[in-house]
Write an enzyme that holds these catalytic residues in place. Structure first.
Site, PDB file in Angstrom:
ATOM      1  N   SER A 121     -13.686 -15.872  13.265  1.00 26.69           N
ATOM      2  CA  SER A 121     -12.450 -15.302  13.784  1.00 26.69           C
ATOM      3  C   SER A 121     -12.380 -15.417  15.307  1.00 26.69           C
ATOM      4  O   SER A 121     -13.393 -15.322  15.996  1.00 26.69           O
ATOM      5  CB  SER A 121     -12.359 -13.823  13.385  1.00 26.69           C
ATOM      6  OG  SER A 121     -11.296 -13.181  14.059  1.00 26.69           O
ATOM      7  N   TYR A 148      -5.228 -18.555  16.618  1.00 26.40           N
ATOM      8  CA  TYR A 148      -3.819 -18.167  16.679  1.00 26.40           C
ATOM      9  C   TYR A 148      -3.076 -19.108  17.615  1.00 26.40           C
ATOM     10  O   TYR A 148      -3.673 -19.749  18.480  1.00 26.40           O
ATOM     11  CB  TYR A 148      -3.694 -16.737  17.217  1.00 26.40           C
ATOM     12  CG  TYR A 148      -4.192 -15.669  16.279  1.00 26.40           C
ATOM     13  CD1 TYR A 148      -3.410 -15.214  15.223  1.00 26.40           C
ATOM     14  CD2 TYR A 148      -5.456 -15.111  16.450  1.00 26.40           C
ATOM     15  CE1 TYR A 148      -3.864 -14.228  14.364  1.00 26.40           C
ATOM     16  CE2 TYR A 148      -5.925 -14.121  15.599  1.00 26.40           C
ATOM     17  CZ  TYR A 148      -5.124 -13.691  14.555  1.00 26.40           C
ATOM     18  OH  TYR A 148      -5.583 -12.713  13.705  1.00 26.40           O
ATOM     19  N   THR A 174      -3.813 -19.787  12.078  1.00 28.40           N
ATOM     20  CA  THR A 174      -3.151 -18.659  11.433  1.00 28.40           C
ATOM     21  C   THR A 174      -1.671 -18.723  11.758  1.00 28.40           C
ATOM     22  O   THR A 174      -1.270 -18.534  12.914  1.00 28.40           O
ATOM     23  CB  THR A 174      -3.761 -17.328  11.887  1.00 28.40           C
ATOM     24  OG1 THR A 174      -5.132 -17.292  11.463  1.00 28.40           O
ATOM     25  CG2 THR A 174      -3.029 -16.154  11.295  1.00 28.40           C
ATOM     26  N   LYS A 246      -3.338 -21.671   7.780  1.00 21.69           N
ATOM     27  CA  LYS A 246      -3.702 -20.445   7.075  1.00 21.69           C
ATOM     28  C   LYS A 246      -2.498 -19.501   7.034  1.00 21.69           C
ATOM     29  O   LYS A 246      -1.920 -19.186   8.075  1.00 21.69           O
ATOM     30  CB  LYS A 246      -4.886 -19.760   7.762  1.00 21.69           C
ATOM     31  CG  LYS A 246      -5.411 -18.523   7.044  1.00 21.69           C
ATOM     32  CD  LYS A 246      -6.621 -17.963   7.774  1.00 21.69           C
ATOM     33  CE  LYS A 246      -7.221 -16.780   7.029  1.00 21.69           C
ATOM     34  NZ  LYS A 246      -6.301 -15.599   7.058  1.00 21.69           N
ATOM     35  N   HIS A 270      -2.969 -12.885   4.716  1.00 22.42           N
ATOM     36  CA  HIS A 270      -3.690 -12.156   5.758  1.00 22.42           C
ATOM     37  C   HIS A 270      -4.318 -10.885   5.202  1.00 22.42           C
ATOM     38  O   HIS A 270      -4.395  -9.852   5.870  1.00 22.42           O
ATOM     39  CB  HIS A 270      -2.738 -11.813   6.910  1.00 22.42           C
ATOM     40  CG  HIS A 270      -3.379 -11.839   8.264  1.00 22.42           C
ATOM     41  ND1 HIS A 270      -3.126 -12.810   9.191  1.00 22.42           N
ATOM     42  CD2 HIS A 270      -4.266 -11.008   8.857  1.00 22.42           C
ATOM     43  CE1 HIS A 270      -3.805 -12.584  10.294  1.00 22.42           C
ATOM     44  NE2 HIS A 270      -4.527 -11.491  10.109  1.00 22.42           N
TER      45      HIS A 270
END
Length: 360
Positions: A121, A148, A174, A246, A270
């Protein structure tokens, strides 16, 4: 009985943990209220987070019998032909050191022991290099970096370059988070990153975190103007890592991933933490698989709690399954994810499920 769980007592606990459900209960006793609700809660009314798991009960298995299953092989390959021992990997989940001081480096070591991959992450409490090196110290392991879309392009590019230099194979972009989901529990608890923890990948130090809630942290760097035609070509221009999207839940977005040259999609909502009321990932999976038509990889996360759950997703067309919360619960209870602790036979149960169902 053949294949039965082997109960292993866990220190400081009276109960024996045999399943992921048991592990969740044990973790709840270890974690403080703020941490527990941060990890376990979804957005607004908690509909999607509940349905991610309950969706599996709506599907029934049609097993075949009198077939030779002595040679069942659960190994598969993902990303750049990386072999894993079974089609289950650990999703990117941030702030793992709040569950146990080893955090993401402990998860990485556990994944390497079991021959599976892990995604890191952007909100990891350890650097990409530290997480990678921890896993490699145990054995071969592949990593993806979760990313992100960011207002600060220079920071985003630095993360990509660092991940590639460290040996990561793929980016999990993401795409379902132009803004942060509405998470009532985080607001009620005024959730803030605990003292002593940082986010080195995105450059947030203890001092900076003291001034911000989790909402503030995200709003300050997330880019709500992201778009297929802008962000995918840019990423492809700066890296040779695979690019996976994602947060895909529809056939239409699967087709867009194909059209923009992505390597795969992660069917994901998520963990129910973004838009509440969307499809459970298992329910969204078939239309995404049909749309992909084998042109790109299709992975899925959300709600997996048993080897049977994994089997159902694979039978519906997924190439690989990913889990997040169970890894956190394992860290909280004994410092390693459930693949290596507590007597839980999740990885061992997968070949057994395949043998019982004659999965080809």
């Amino acid at each position: 009985m053949a294949g039965a769980p082997v109960p292993v007592p866990v220190s400081d606990l009276d109960e024996k943990i045999l399943s992921i459900a048991d592990l969740e209960v044990a973790a709840a006793k270890k974690l403080g209220k703020n941490a527990r609700e941060f990890y376990n809660s979804g957005s607004t009314d908690q509909v999607t987070i509940r349905e991610n798991s309950s969706a599996f009960a709506r599907y029934r298995i049609r097993p075949r019998v009198l077939v030779d299953v002595s040679g069942v092989d659960t190994t598969t390959t993902i990303f750049q032909d990386q072999k894993i021992s079974f089609p289950l990997c650990v999703s990117p989940a941030g702030l793992q050191a709040m569950a146990h001081r080893d955090g993401e480096v402990g998860t990485s070591r556990a994944c390497a022991r079991k021959g599976i991959n892990m995604a890191i992450s952007s909100f990891s409490n350890y650097s990409i290099e530290n997480v990678r090196n921890a896993g490699k110290s145990v054995g071969p392991i592949g990593h993806a970096i979760q990313l992100y879309t960011m207002r600060n392009r220079a920071l985003q590019e630095r993360i990509v370059k660092s991940a590639e230099a460290a040996g990561c194979s793929a980016i999990f972009l993401t795409a379902d988070s132009p803004v942060l989901g509405v998470r009532y529990n985080e607001w009620r608890n005024d959730f803030r990153t605990p003292e002593g923890l940082e986010f080195p990948i995105i450059g947030l130090t203890q001092e900076a975190l003291k001034r911000k809630t989790h909402d503030n942290q995200f709003t300050s760097f997330g880019d709500d103007s992201h778009h297929w035609t802008r962000d995918i070509p840019w990423l492809k221009s700066i890296t040779k890592m695979q690019i996976w999207i994602k947060g895909v839940l529809t056939a239409e977005d699967t087709e867009l991933a194909v059209q923009h040259g992505c390597d795969g999609i992660m069917v994901s909502n998520h963990g129910g933490r973004q838009l509440d009321g969307v499809l459970a990932t298992l329910d969204a999976l078939p239309e995404c698989v049909e749309s992909a038509q084998g042109r790109i990889g299709v992975h899925v996360d959300g709600g997996f709690r048993s080897g049977t759950d994994v089997f159902k997703a694979l039978a519906l067309g997924a190439d690989c399954c990913w889990v997040g919360r169970p890894a956190i619960w394992g860290l909280a209870v004994s410092g390693v994810p459930p693949f290596c602790t507590c007597g839980i036979r999740w990885p061992q149960s997968i070949p057994q499920i395949f043998e019982l169902t004659v999965f080809h």
